[in-house]
Design an enzyme around this catalytic site. Structure first.
Site, mmCIF file in Angstrom:
data_model
loop_
_atom_site.group_PDB
_atom_site.id
_atom_site.type_symbol
_atom_site.label_atom_id
_atom_site.label_comp_id
_atom_site.label_asym_id
_atom_site.label_seq_id
_atom_site.Cartn_x
_atom_site.Cartn_y
_atom_site.Cartn_z
ATOM 1 C CE LYS A 1 -4.455 0.874 0.131
ATOM 2 N NZ LYS A 1 -5.508 0.020 -0.472
HETATM 3 P P1 NAD Z 1 -12.839 7.663 -3.031
HETATM 4 O O1 NAD Z 1 -11.799 8.677 -2.707
HETATM 5 O O2 NAD Z 1 -13.246 7.462 -4.443
HETATM 6 O O3 NAD Z 1 -14.174 7.979 -2.180
HETATM 7 C C1 NAD Z 1 -14.154 8.115 -0.788
HETATM 8 C C2 NAD Z 1 -15.548 8.519 -0.328
HETATM 9 O O4 NAD Z 1 -15.545 8.530 1.113
HETATM 10 C C3 NAD Z 1 -15.977 9.908 -0.770
HETATM 11 O O5 NAD Z 1 -17.371 9.918 -1.066
HETATM 12 C C4 NAD Z 1 -15.699 10.774 0.472
HETATM 13 O O6 NAD Z 1 -16.504 11.970 0.534
HETATM 14 C C5 NAD Z 1 -16.065 9.786 1.561
HETATM 15 N N1 NAD Z 1 -15.448 10.138 2.848
HETATM 16 C C6 NAD Z 1 -14.178 10.559 3.085
HETATM 17 N N2 NAD Z 1 -14.021 10.863 4.383
HETATM 18 C C7 NAD Z 1 -15.216 10.607 4.978
HETATM 19 C C8 NAD Z 1 -15.706 10.735 6.298
HETATM 20 N N3 NAD Z 1 -14.922 11.209 7.269
HETATM 21 N N4 NAD Z 1 -16.986 10.372 6.554
HETATM 22 C C9 NAD Z 1 -17.802 9.920 5.579
HETATM 23 N N5 NAD Z 1 -17.398 9.789 4.298
HETATM 24 C C10 NAD Z 1 -16.131 10.138 4.011
HETATM 25 O O7 NAD Z 1 -12.319 6.295 -2.377
HETATM 26 P P2 NAD Z 1 -12.663 4.806 -2.819
HETATM 27 O O8 NAD Z 1 -11.690 4.382 -3.835
HETATM 28 O O9 NAD Z 1 -14.116 4.686 -3.082
HETATM 29 O O10 NAD Z 1 -12.278 4.014 -1.473
HETATM 30 C C11 NAD Z 1 -13.180 3.921 -0.386
HETATM 31 C C12 NAD Z 1 -12.742 2.777 0.513
HETATM 32 O O11 NAD Z 1 -12.735 1.564 -0.244
HETATM 33 C C13 NAD Z 1 -11.342 2.898 1.117
HETATM 34 O O12 NAD Z 1 -11.321 2.270 2.370
HETATM 35 C C14 NAD Z 1 -10.488 2.102 0.137
HETATM 36 O O13 NAD Z 1 -9.278 1.640 0.728
HETATM 37 C C15 NAD Z 1 -11.446 0.957 -0.157
HETATM 38 N N6 NAD Z 1 -11.151 0.231 -1.392
HETATM 39 C C16 NAD Z 1 -11.114 0.870 -2.603
HETATM 40 C C17 NAD Z 1 -10.867 0.137 -3.772
HETATM 41 C C18 NAD Z 1 -10.877 0.762 -5.139
HETATM 42 O O14 NAD Z 1 -10.791 0.017 -6.119
HETATM 43 N N7 NAD Z 1 -10.992 2.070 -5.264
HETATM 44 C C19 NAD Z 1 -10.627 -1.254 -3.686
HETATM 45 C C20 NAD Z 1 -10.696 -1.871 -2.441
HETATM 46 C C21 NAD Z 1 -10.959 -1.118 -1.304
#
Ligand code: NAD
Length: 439
Positions: A127
């Site tokens: 990561k």
């Molecule tokens: P992103 O940046 O696209 O979206 C994040 C979202 O979370 C946004 O809507 C933001 O406003 C919201 N957010 C941020 N801080 C917040 C808070 N304090 N309270 C409520 N909402 C909040 O991120 P993503 O890629 O969708 O990732 C989200 C989660 O999924 C993370 O934990 C990431 O590690 C995990 N994840 C992502 C992927 C991927 O392919 N993108 C794969 C596996 C896991």
């Protein structure tokens, strides 16, 4: 300073890793605690291998200085942690978020190892992160930060060593910049250095939707097990970024009513179900892509979100949001963890006692790394799969993993999280054990 609180099944067998990482990060402490708990299901694994797996193989902390638009020089802190290289190139996202630190990145790298193990992918876990607020940066500043970070970690990345992907705060464009920077350095185009890049640059069709889609395949299996028709199910989602928005879109498409969504700026609710296509169009026009202010919904306090009665609750934003304080308020049948590490071990105890069906993060959001694997394979073999091929293979692998996890949970009478972790840890640990210790 908080002392490391680790549930140690047997302190004579397992020892806590060095305090530096533990003391600075509750997320890392949580990952280690989960590892020890799940390891109890693996008597065939030498405890010293488990001890070894609490410490990431390689961690690099870098200064990332860039010239800001107003002429100032600003230095950000960047991290890349490779938890292991035992099972193949390490694989994991690059996160841009204000509170990223070494312990958080180490925990996320560990979870990536288990996730790749559960999915039987030939990858190890990694990561990366840069401590910054991406919403406060211009496009040009984000590009400079991404390129300089890539340059700083160049010595430890490579298509056979460590392959990045998007995570919170980064996207396809970020991966295009990493790809370009790396290729300029080595002198030829090397698309297999990153996954989650634009399709025009060798990205995989369906990668952007893969994490949300994979989560929905697991949710559908859980609904089937609980004998609930999707059309009669409701959902509440935290996060409307990549994972949350695609999950909402896919759930709405199969008839699940999405009642409420929250993000960093607030939360909205409509008891008759939100119009997700309209909400997607609305968020796309908002500078922070927020759901706040959507006309066809009531605003609610962010902390009310998890207490809304629903069939499926999907945390899809950040880690450690379901804690001992709010776990007792959950009113869902299924907890589908789109985010990494959203539930603390203390909350797990409450949720398990309440009989909530948990689809743990290392399984629920594994669709992202699975399609990243498809992308890497296509780049290496210079072939292109159709969207139909990608989705069919993703579904096959997700359902296979879901059934393996449920089989262990039933056979050993343990929660799904422990079952899933034990599968992932076993894959990594047995490879380490059989390869032996170098030199
Ligand atoms: P992103 O940046 O696209 O979206 C994040 C979202 O979370 C946004 O809507 C933001 O406003 C919201 N957010 C941020 N801080 C917040 C808070 N304090 N309270 C409520 N909402 C909040 O991120 P993503 O890629 O969708 O990732 C989200 C989660 O999924 C993370 O934990 C990431 O590690 C995990 N994840 C992502 C992927 C991927 O392919 N993108 C794969 C596996 C896991």
């Amino acid at each position: 300073m908080a002392s490391p609180v680790i549930v140690q099944p047997d302190a004579n067998v397992y020892h806590a890793p060095p305090p530096t990482l533990l003391e600075s990060s509750p997320t890392y402490r949580m990952a280690v605690e989960q590892l020890y708990k799940a390891a109890q299901l693996l008597p065939e694994i030498d405890p010293d291998i488990i001890n070894r797996l609490t410490i990431p193989k390689r961690s690099l902390v870098v200064a990332v200085p860039i010239r800001m638009d107003d002429g100032r020089l600003q230095t950000f802190l960047g991290y890349r942690v490779q938890h292991s290289l035992t099972s193949g190139a390490s694989k994991g996202g690059l996160r841009f978020a204000p509170n990223v630190d070494l312990g958080e990145v180490a925990a996320l790298s560990m979870w990536m190892s288990w996730k790749c193990g559960i999915m039987n992918l030939p990858f190890s876990g990694a990561k990366g992160g840069v401590a910054c607020d991406p919403t406060a940066l211009s496009m040009g500043e984000r590009e400079k930060l991404t390129r300089r970070f890539t340059e700083e970690v160049l010595a430890i990345i490579g298509p056979r060593t460590d392959v990045m992907a998007p995570d919170m705060g980064t996207d396809e464009q970020s991966m295009a910049w990493v790809y370009d920077t790396y290729s300029m350095k080595i002198g030829y185009a090397c698309p297999e250095i990153v996954t989650g890049k634009p399709v025009e640059l060798g990205g995989c069709i369906g990668r952007r939707q893969a994490t949300g889609r994979g989560a929905v395949y697991c949710i559908l299996e859980s609904l089937k097990e609980l004998d609930i028709a999707p059309e009669s199910a409701t959902a509440v989602i935290q996060g409307f970024g990549n994972v949350g928005s695609v999950t909402a879109e896919e759930l709405a498409a199969i008839g699940v009513k999405v009642l409420a969504i929250g993000d960093r700026y607030g939360a909205i609710h409509n008891r008759n179900g939100l119009d997700i296509p309209a909400l997607l169009r609305y968020a796309a026009q908002h500078p922070q892509r927020s759901v706040v202010g959507f006309p066809d919904a009531e605003p609610i306090a962010a902390d009310e979100l998890f207490a809304i009665p629903c069939t499926v609750l999907v945390p899809a934003a950040m880690e450690r949001v379901i804690t001992a304080e709010n776990a007792g308020k959950l009113r869902c049948r299924i907890l589908a963890e789109g985010a990494n590490g959203p539930t603390t071990p203390e909350a797990d105890t409450i949720i398990d006692a309440a009989g909530i069906h948990v689809i743990p993060d290392v399984l629920c959001n594994a669709g992202g790394v699975t399609v990243s694997y498809f992308e890497w394979v296509q780049d290496l073999s210079q072939l292109m799969w159709s969207e139909q091929q990608v989705n069919a293979k993703l579904k096959e692998l997700m359902l296979g993993a879901y059934q393996r996890v449920r089989a262990v949970a039933r056979a050993k009478n343990v929660p799904n999280r422990i079952a899933a972790l034990s599968l992932g840890i076993y894959k990594v640990a047995i490879e380490k054990q059989k390869r032996g210790l170098f030199p």
